[in-house]
Every structure is written in C-alpha cells, then in structure tokens.
Design an enzyme around this catalytic site. Structure first.
Site, PDB file in Angstrom:
ATOM      1  N   HIS A  17       0.849  -1.204   0.000  1.00  0.00           N
ATOM      2  CA  HIS A  17       0.000   0.000   0.000  1.00  0.00           C
ATOM      3  C   HIS A  17       0.886   1.256   0.000  1.00  0.00           C
ATOM      4  O   HIS A  17       0.632   2.209  -0.738  1.00  0.00           O
ATOM      5  CB  HIS A  17      -0.871   0.061   1.262  1.00  0.00           C
ATOM      6  CG  HIS A  17      -1.920  -1.002   1.375  1.00  0.00           C
ATOM      7  ND1 HIS A  17      -2.080  -1.760   2.495  1.00  0.00           N
ATOM      8  CD2 HIS A  17      -2.882  -1.410   0.508  1.00  0.00           C
ATOM      9  CE1 HIS A  17      -3.100  -2.593   2.333  1.00  0.00           C
ATOM     10  NE2 HIS A  17      -3.594  -2.405   1.126  1.00  0.00           N
ATOM     11  N   LYS A  41     -16.015  -7.224   6.144  1.00  0.00           N
ATOM     12  CA  LYS A  41     -14.996  -8.125   6.703  1.00  0.00           C
ATOM     13  C   LYS A  41     -14.842  -7.848   8.199  1.00  0.00           C
ATOM     14  O   LYS A  41     -15.048  -6.729   8.642  1.00  0.00           O
ATOM     15  CB  LYS A  41     -13.643  -7.865   6.026  1.00  0.00           C
ATOM     16  CG  LYS A  41     -13.652  -8.043   4.523  1.00  0.00           C
ATOM     17  CD  LYS A  41     -12.342  -7.525   3.934  1.00  0.00           C
ATOM     18  CE  LYS A  41     -12.416  -7.387   2.425  1.00  0.00           C
ATOM     19  NZ  LYS A  41     -11.291  -6.638   1.850  1.00  0.00           N
ATOM     20  N   ARG A  90      -2.160  -5.983  -8.274  1.00  0.00           N
ATOM     21  CA  ARG A  90      -1.075  -6.899  -7.929  1.00  0.00           C
ATOM     22  C   ARG A  90      -0.867  -7.982  -8.988  1.00  0.00           C
ATOM     23  O   ARG A  90       0.185  -8.129  -9.550  1.00  0.00           O
ATOM     24  CB  ARG A  90      -1.344  -7.570  -6.574  1.00  0.00           C
ATOM     25  CG  ARG A  90      -1.094  -6.656  -5.414  1.00  0.00           C
ATOM     26  CD  ARG A  90      -1.589  -7.243  -4.145  1.00  0.00           C
ATOM     27  NE  ARG A  90      -3.021  -7.501  -4.229  1.00  0.00           N
ATOM     28  CZ  ARG A  90      -3.791  -7.772  -3.212  1.00  0.00           C
ATOM     29  NH1 ARG A  90      -3.290  -7.869  -2.015  1.00  0.00           N
ATOM     30  NH2 ARG A  90      -5.084  -7.982  -3.369  1.00  0.00           N
ATOM     31  N   SER A 128      -2.966  -7.542   3.169  1.00  0.00           N
ATOM     32  CA  SER A 128      -3.131  -7.400   4.626  1.00  0.00           C
ATOM     33  C   SER A 128      -3.482  -8.754   5.233  1.00  0.00           C
ATOM     34  O   SER A 128      -2.997  -9.108   6.313  1.00  0.00           O
ATOM     35  CB  SER A 128      -4.243  -6.395   4.933  1.00  0.00           C
ATOM     36  OG  SER A 128      -3.942  -5.140   4.397  1.00  0.00           O
TER      37      SER A 128
END
Ligand code: PNS
Length: 157
Positions: A17, A41, A90, A128
């Site tokens: 990030h 989440k 990514r 994460s």
C-alpha cells in the site's frame, strides 16, 4: 490542483500500500488515503487505529492526507470534488474484481476515472490478510509492513 483518492480497507497498511501511496503522491498534488468504515470483513483494527497507522507510515509525505468514508466510493469522491481513484493492481487475480468495480463506479459516476498502478514486483504477493495470518502464526513480516504496524499487531494478540 490535481488530486486522487486511494481507497481501501487497510487492515493494516502494508508496504505494498505504502509503495502505491508514494508513487501516487508523485503524480498528484494531493492524495487522500480513504479508509472504508462499513466493511463487511471482520477487521483486526478499528478505523481509528487504521488511520493512525497510515498517518504514522505516511508522515514524511506532505501531500498525503488520511480520511475515512462509508457508503459508496463515488459519493465520497463527489463530496471531495475529486475525479480520480487510484488502485494498486497486484496480479491477474486482482484484475477481474478491480475491473468490475472500476466499471460499476464509472456507470454510477461517469466523470470518475480509476487509475491502476501496477504493484512493485517485490510486493506482488502481499496483502493485509496474508500478513495477519503469518503474524498470528509467529512468522516474520518485517519487510512487509512498517515496524510501527508490527508493534500495533503485537498489541492485538
Ligand atoms: O482494500 P480493499 O478491501 O480491496 O478495498 C475495497 C474498496 C474499499 C475500495 C471497495 O470495497 C469500495 O470502494 N467500497 C465502497 C463501497 C462501494 O462503493 N462499492 C461499490 C464499488 S463497485
């Protein structure tokens, strides 16, 4: 003045990030890192804790601000009078979901552009979630997140 929003869950902020934030901060006069508050989440950190960590990690970047939002990203972008959203891409696995979100956001708000920055190769596997999993199982995450973030994760366990 050019500006962009970098939205996300940031639970917690990773070096991946941070890499995107640094690069976006070179492209735009102002970058707002926007932490989503109504995530479905179950997070490790509260929104305030996430913001505090991001502020710490980005403290040397004068044109980066940290904020929070809930609801639709397009509504937040309108409220900020900002037409660019930056996302990190990514791997191919990210593409389908990011493509869908970018197109939905465009459908909802035609002036909004989503700008994808390809991740630094070093962090292409990083998320994460994987950081939290490795950390909880006593693995080393030292080059993946800031030391300050490691300290905050230690407090959670
Ligand atoms: O870090 P994440 O979890 O990949 O970030 C996802 C985020 C926060 C960018 C995305 O879930 C989002 O924008 N949520 C806000 C709600 C919204 O606008 N949903 C419609 C997008 S198509």
């Amino acid at each position: 003045m050019s500006s962009a929003i970098y939205p996300g869950s940031f639970d917690p902020i990773t070096n991946g990030h941070f890499d995107i934030i640094c690069r976006a901060a070179k492209i735009f006069d102002k970058v707002t890192v926007a932490v989503l508050t109504n995530s479905s989440k179950k997070p490790m950190f509260t929104t305030e804790e996430k913001m505090e960590m991001i502020k710490h990690v980005t403290r040397d970047l004068p044109n980066v601000e940290v904020d929070t939002f809930s609801g639709l990203l397009i509504d937040y972008a309108k409220q900020k009078d900002c037409n660019v959203v930056v996302k990190g891409l990514r791997a191919v696995t990210d593409f389908e979901y990011e493509f869908q979100m970018a197109l939905m956001n465009k459908k909802l708000h035609n002036d909004l552009e989503t700008l994808f920055l390809t991740t630094n190769n070093k962090y292409s596997y990083l998320s994460s979630s994987i950081v939290k999993e490795v950390f909880k199982l006593n693995g080393c995450v030292e080059e993946l997140v800031d030391n300050y973030v490691i300290e905050q994760m230690k407090k959670k366990l």
